[in-house]
Design an enzyme around this catalytic site. Sequence first.
Site, short mmCIF file in Angstrom:
data_model
loop_
_atom_site.label_atom_id
_atom_site.label_comp_id
_atom_site.label_asym_id
_atom_site.label_seq_id
_atom_site.Cartn_x
_atom_site.Cartn_y
_atom_site.Cartn_z
N CYS A 174 60.67 -6.28 53.76
CA CYS A 174 61.55 -5.12 53.95
C CYS A 174 62.95 -5.58 53.61
CB CYS A 174 61.47 -4.61 55.39
SG CYS A 174 62.60 -3.22 55.72
N GLU A 194 60.90 0.62 49.07
CA GLU A 194 60.02 -0.40 48.54
C GLU A 194 59.81 -0.11 47.06
OE1 GLU A 194 59.15 -3.53 48.30
OE2 GLU A 194 58.83 -3.36 50.47
#
Length: 248
Positions: free
Chosen positions: A2, A105
């Site tokens: 992340c 992402e």
Amino acid sequence: MCGRFVTSSNPEEIAAYFGAEKPEVELSQNYNVAPTNDIYAVVESPDGTRRLQVFHWGLVPSWAKDTKIGSKMINARSETILEKPAFKPLIKAKRCIVPMDGFFEWKAGEEGGPVTAKGKPAKQPYFIHRLDGEPLAVAGLWAAWRDKEAGPDAPWLHSCTVITTEANGTMSPIHDRMPVILPASQWDKWLDPENNDLVELNGLLVPAPDTILTMHPVSTDVNKVANKGPELIEEIDPAAPPAGTLGI
């Protein structure tokens, strides 16, 4: 991993959502939070008081010689968190929740799709957030560090890392990792500094249910950390030609 996320809610809203005291320092809205940025995290003291505090994103362990290591410690893998010397001592008492309004992402590029300036398949960024619009409560760890060479009056740096786990069914088409998202029913267990049951705590570090997240493609403008505005989370059509070009 992340590596980018969104903080668009104001600190009063975040504090109220988690039943925490407001922070002493207010951060600006940031639709492209990057490693080494300052971020909010929720912590709890032994008396049960919850506080929303500002932390440096990128964990700097108390034993570190300097802060450079922080840029390499933005994430902690749940599978090895009890083995790594930087994380193992922290999970016993220095746990936090990192509020996010969503995260980004990148999906690997495909043959025949858009290409980079070097002719390689371009990665497509996606914005991932809760279906119900609620904030994400992401599990994290925190540490306090100060420069020992600067003397006993040196200021403390409070830093944190985001815990990741394997991707759930929603995330797996995009990436093989995702942040650990804690349900509200588990916040008390995770934040309680008196809870040192490592088996129970480690059991919380699992992929979120497939039903709580949704995602959509966004502009590659998010690739540049200098871009911070709300347009970064707007949905785009990846097949459409970039603005200012002809669709030929």
